[in-house]
Design an enzyme around this catalytic site. Sequence first.
Site, PDB file in Angstrom:
ATOM      1  N   GLY A 498       0.823  -1.210   0.000  1.00  0.00           N
ATOM      2  CA  GLY A 498       0.000   0.000   0.000  1.00  0.00           C
ATOM      3  C   GLY A 498       0.847   1.245   0.000  1.00  0.00           C
ATOM      4  O   GLY A 498       2.076   1.201   0.152  1.00  0.00           O
ATOM      5  N   GLY A 500       0.505   4.930   1.739  1.00  0.00           N
ATOM      6  CA  GLY A 500      -0.301   5.776   2.627  1.00  0.00           C
ATOM      7  C   GLY A 500       0.097   7.227   2.505  1.00  0.00           C
ATOM      8  O   GLY A 500       0.968   7.592   1.724  1.00  0.00           O
ATOM      9  N   GLY A 501      -0.568   8.040   3.280  1.00  0.00           N
ATOM     10  CA  GLY A 501      -0.304   9.465   3.248  1.00  0.00           C
ATOM     11  C   GLY A 501       1.122   9.810   3.635  1.00  0.00           C
ATOM     12  O   GLY A 501       1.652  10.830   3.238  1.00  0.00           O
ATOM     13  N   PHE A 502       1.764   8.939   4.406  1.00  0.00           N
ATOM     14  CA  PHE A 502       3.092   9.273   4.890  1.00  0.00           C
ATOM     15  C   PHE A 502       4.181   8.400   4.273  1.00  0.00           C
ATOM     16  O   PHE A 502       5.319   8.451   4.686  1.00  0.00           O
ATOM     17  CB  PHE A 502       3.134   9.172   6.414  1.00  0.00           C
ATOM     18  CG  PHE A 502       2.137  10.071   7.086  1.00  0.00           C
ATOM     19  CD1 PHE A 502       2.476  11.372   7.419  1.00  0.00           C
ATOM     20  CD2 PHE A 502       0.847   9.633   7.349  1.00  0.00           C
ATOM     21  CE1 PHE A 502       1.557  12.219   8.015  1.00  0.00           C
ATOM     22  CE2 PHE A 502      -0.076  10.473   7.959  1.00  0.00           C
ATOM     23  CZ  PHE A 502       0.263  11.760   8.283  1.00  0.00           C
ATOM     24  N   GLY A 503       3.787   7.581   3.307  1.00  0.00           N
ATOM     25  CA  GLY A 503       4.790   6.744   2.663  1.00  0.00           C
ATOM     26  C   GLY A 503       4.272   5.356   2.361  1.00  0.00           C
ATOM     27  O   GLY A 503       3.161   5.006   2.756  1.00  0.00           O
ATOM     28  N   PRO A 504       5.085   4.562   1.649  1.00  0.00           N
ATOM     29  CA  PRO A 504       4.659   3.219   1.257  1.00  0.00           C
ATOM     30  C   PRO A 504       4.661   2.252   2.440  1.00  0.00           C
ATOM     31  O   PRO A 504       5.342   2.478   3.428  1.00  0.00           O
ATOM     32  CB  PRO A 504       5.700   2.800   0.231  1.00  0.00           C
ATOM     33  CG  PRO A 504       6.906   3.595   0.578  1.00  0.00           C
ATOM     34  CD  PRO A 504       6.415   4.899   1.147  1.00  0.00           C
ATOM     35  N   VAL A 505       3.909   1.154   2.286  1.00  0.00           N
ATOM     36  CA  VAL A 505       3.815   0.153   3.339  1.00  0.00           C
ATOM     37  C   VAL A 505       4.197  -1.206   2.761  1.00  0.00           C
ATOM     38  O   VAL A 505       3.777  -1.562   1.659  1.00  0.00           O
ATOM     39  CB  VAL A 505       2.377   0.078   3.895  1.00  0.00           C
ATOM     40  CG1 VAL A 505       2.296  -0.938   5.012  1.00  0.00           C
ATOM     41  CG2 VAL A 505       1.938   1.437   4.393  1.00  0.00           C
ATOM     42  N   ASP A 616      -7.546  11.747   9.811  1.00  0.00           N
ATOM     43  CA  ASP A 616      -7.597  11.176   8.454  1.00  0.00           C
ATOM     44  C   ASP A 616      -8.357   9.849   8.476  1.00  0.00           C
ATOM     45  O   ASP A 616      -7.917   8.862   7.896  1.00  0.00           O
ATOM     46  CB  ASP A 616      -6.187  11.006   7.895  1.00  0.00           C
ATOM     47  CG  ASP A 616      -6.212  10.831   6.372  1.00  0.00           C
ATOM     48  OD1 ASP A 616      -7.270  11.107   5.751  1.00  0.00           O
ATOM     49  OD2 ASP A 616      -5.181  10.425   5.800  1.00  0.00           O
TER      50      ASP A 616
END
Length: 804
Positions: A498, A500-505, A616
């Site tokens: 994924g 996300g808003g703060f970076g990949p997962v 969020d």
Amino acid sequence: MKFILTVTSFILYILFVSSLVVSIAADTSSISQSQSLSFGRTIVSPNGVFELGFFNLGNPNKSYLGIWFKNIPSQNIVWVANGGNPINDSFALLSLNSSGHLVLTHNNTVVWSTSSLIETQNPVAKLLDSGNLVIRDENEVNQEAYLWQSFDYPSNTGLSGMKIGWYLKRNLSIHLTAWKSDDDPTPGDFTWGIILHPYPEIYLMKGTKKYYRVGPWNGSPGLINSIYYHEFVSDEEELSFTWNLKNASFLSKVVVNQTTQERPRYVWSETESWMLYSTRPEDYCDHYGVCGANAYCSSTASPICECLKGYTPKSPEKWKSMDRTQGCVLKHPLSCKYDGFAQVDGLKVPDTKRTHVDQTLDIEKCRSKCLNECSCMAYTNYNISGAGSGCIMWFGDLLDIKLYSVAESGRRLHIRLPPSELESIKSKKNSKIIIGTSVAAALGVVLAICFIHRRNIADKSKTKKSNDRQLQDVDVPLFDLLTITAATDNFLLNNKIGEGGFGPVYKGKLEGGQEIAVKRLSSRSGQGITEFITEVKLIAKLQHRNLVKLLGCCIKGQEELLVYEYVVNGSLNSFIFDQTKSKLLDWPRRFNIILGIARGLLYLHQDSRLRIIHRDLKASNVLLDEKLNPKISDFGMARAFGGDQTEGNTNRVVGTYGYMAPEYAFDGNFSIKSDVFSFGILLLEIVCGIKNKSLCHENQTLNLVGYAWALWKEQNALQLIDSGIKDSCVIPEVLRCIHVSLLCVQQYPEDRPTMTSVIQMLGSEMDMVEPKEPGFFPRRILKEGNLKEMTSNDELTISLFSGR
Ligand SMILES: *[C@@H]1O[C@H](CO)[C@@H](O)[C@H](O)[C@H]1NC(C)=O
Ligand SMILES: *[C@@H]1O[C@H](CO)[C@@H](O)[C@H](O)[C@H]1NC(C)=O
Ligand SMILES: *[C@@H]1O[C@H](CO)[C@@H](O)[C@H](O)[C@H]1NC(C)=O
Ligand SMILES: *[C@@H]1O[C@H](CO)[C@@H](O)[C@H](O)[C@H]1NC(C)=O
Ligand SMILES: *[C@@H]1O[C@H](CO)[C@@H](O)[C@H](O)[C@H]1NC(C)=O
Ligand SMILES: *[C@@H]1O[C@H](CO)[C@@H](O)[C@H](O)[C@H]1NC(C)=O
Ligand SMILES: *[C@@H]1O[C@H](CO)[C@@H](O)[C@H](O)[C@H]1NC(C)=O
Ligand SMILES: *[C@@H]1O[C@H](CO)[C@@H](O)[C@H](O)[C@H]1NC(C)=O
């Protein structure tokens, strides 16, 4: 245990279908004197809603005279004249004789006839669009003066506007009676009607045995609901209960069903078949008297049966082996005038068979009257609304008490207790009272109290300290970068699950086999590393089953990583908006998800020590575990990143278009109420299966909230329901969810409820205020708007941890 699982028989339901009205000539809706109706002929109500005639259920040797919904092909029969007395098609004849009686004959023998009270010279029988077959005098001016009506002699089906109850002067009970089976309208043994106790109640009876009790009416108008309303009449002529549809373009019916089944079935189709509205009994505790005398039942507790305060099982052995038939008895004898009362809230109050009602007494006088009568075991006010509204007193054993999980659903009861039991209540209360008044008391007293008080504090702080120490002991691990790169195959693209808003997962697997999800933060804010770690450690201490667990973090050079538990089923987003996967989430599951998210959010807002505003919340930030329980992710991120205060104004708007409260999107003002707004949007999306930001109605430029608001205002909210859950949904629950969501998305934050009241509203049938206009904004305004910054990507669906 077996005992519990098998007793789910039953039986009452209300169904809805959009009506199909066909206009036909009005003169076929009546039978006048000397006319008759033979097999194959029918009469139809003026607007073509109902039809009267002969029918059979597959066997022409067994025919019945009845009324059915004309334009509904199945399960359409609402009334049967000769249920227990079928006749052969070919010889049946219905006629209106000259004294105003409808007479059904078979080969010239009377099989059934009406029992008008008054005879008349000019009778006419007419089938109305309500489904009521009436006989009236043609010369009578009052159109509603009936000599006889089929609504007074119902079969297994109730219709809107039909009374259930008693004509007291005529000693006539109007009640529904189940059919023996689906193809045999012979009266079965389940009936639904009012029993004339001193305080009358609506009962489902099985033969002469009480099977389920609604509980006495509390005087409030009942569930406020966009679909129907109740009417109660209580005077010397009549005692009755009616339910009426608000919108006449719906059709509905209540059916008492004889069959036993494990779970109620829900049926829906836009036009051809029925949609289940609700069924009774609702849960195990609704089965009459399951816990025996002087005990109460709580379906969410374990064990579900508990003796009332001051009572103990009569036979402890049997009670332990789950045989509750003997019930509970007082631990200590009563002493009459030295007794007192314990107040319990949220109850279905006991069976009112042995009660005494006095409407002239207020609650204080009620108490003293009950106290003076030594066999009065409990009392409460007659009418829950209105001051000084009557007194009801119970004598003998208290039977069939249910404790609702939300107090607002039930009523208050004052239960008589002997002095010894009161002592224990008093001593507890007293200590509280003394502490409360100690400040104003004389010095000596204060000292004495302070001593106790201080000691209490000392004890508490001791345990608190040890808790803190424990927390420190199990502090969040700081992961080694090597461990993480090994777990994720050096951030292999294949392992990315994924963005996300703060970076990949990334998905990963630790050496021990534990699966993890690693969020690789893209850029660091101006914050120092130590502060960042402190913040993450704090967040990792938030633990709730509806929050994704943060296992730890890792910081090395440029690399900043957060390590979470891996949640198997990915994001809610990937379910509800997906044609095939959305079918996996039936209504009970969705409702469970809604409650879970609400609980998780409440924990963040209130129950955790940190008071976190998520900022969020959205479908892609809710993950589903193996049992499809929801877990909120990405909480506390804004905090970890910016060290933001928990309430206030920020230049850094974190959030996602479609979920952001207007005051946050436009002005950067955030508060727990902006989270409530996002929750409202999410709730609506779960019910509708539509993204808020997609336009869901071709001709309109409204988003989902606007569309929902429009339908709500025209009392048409049912149209919002995702077609995938129509089969499984429980309409009152869904309507409540829609109502709550509209309260959450109201334009002004101060109008929106807190998460505490959201949970209360979702879990009970309490009355709710009407929502005011929502704070939705059409796409166009947003584009022109002055959004300051959006770190969370708007167009791309941010699907953190989604996929597998
Ligand atoms: C109807 O009755 C006739 C005569 O008694 C019998 O022969 C026939 O089988 C019956 N039909 C059904 C469907 O039971
Ligand atoms: C019903 O009527 C039909 C036709 O008249 C006849 O054949 C049949 O035997 C009758 N059945 C009974 C049970 O009387
Ligand atoms: C009409 O039918 C009722 C009920 O069967 C009967 O009591 C009454 O005598 C009938 N009246 C006439 C005029 O046949
Ligand atoms: C109809 O009634 C007459 C007289 O009571 C009787 O003789 C005849 O058998 C009956 N017919 C049927 C089909 O029951
Ligand atoms: C009312 O009717 C019932 C039978 O339906 C009867 O047992 C009872 O005695 C009647 N009561 C009065 C007051 O007439
Ligand atoms: C009673 O319930 C059964 C099982 O759900 C259903 O098949 C049947 O149609 C119901 N009967 C009526 C009269 O609604
Ligand atoms: C109960 O209270 C309400 C509101 O005060 C009132 O309208 C109603 O008539 C009362 N009902 C009874 C039975 O006293
Ligand atoms: C009743 O429902 C119909 C169809 O669902 C809708 O068109 C109509 O506006 C509603 N009427 C009222 C008065 O709300």
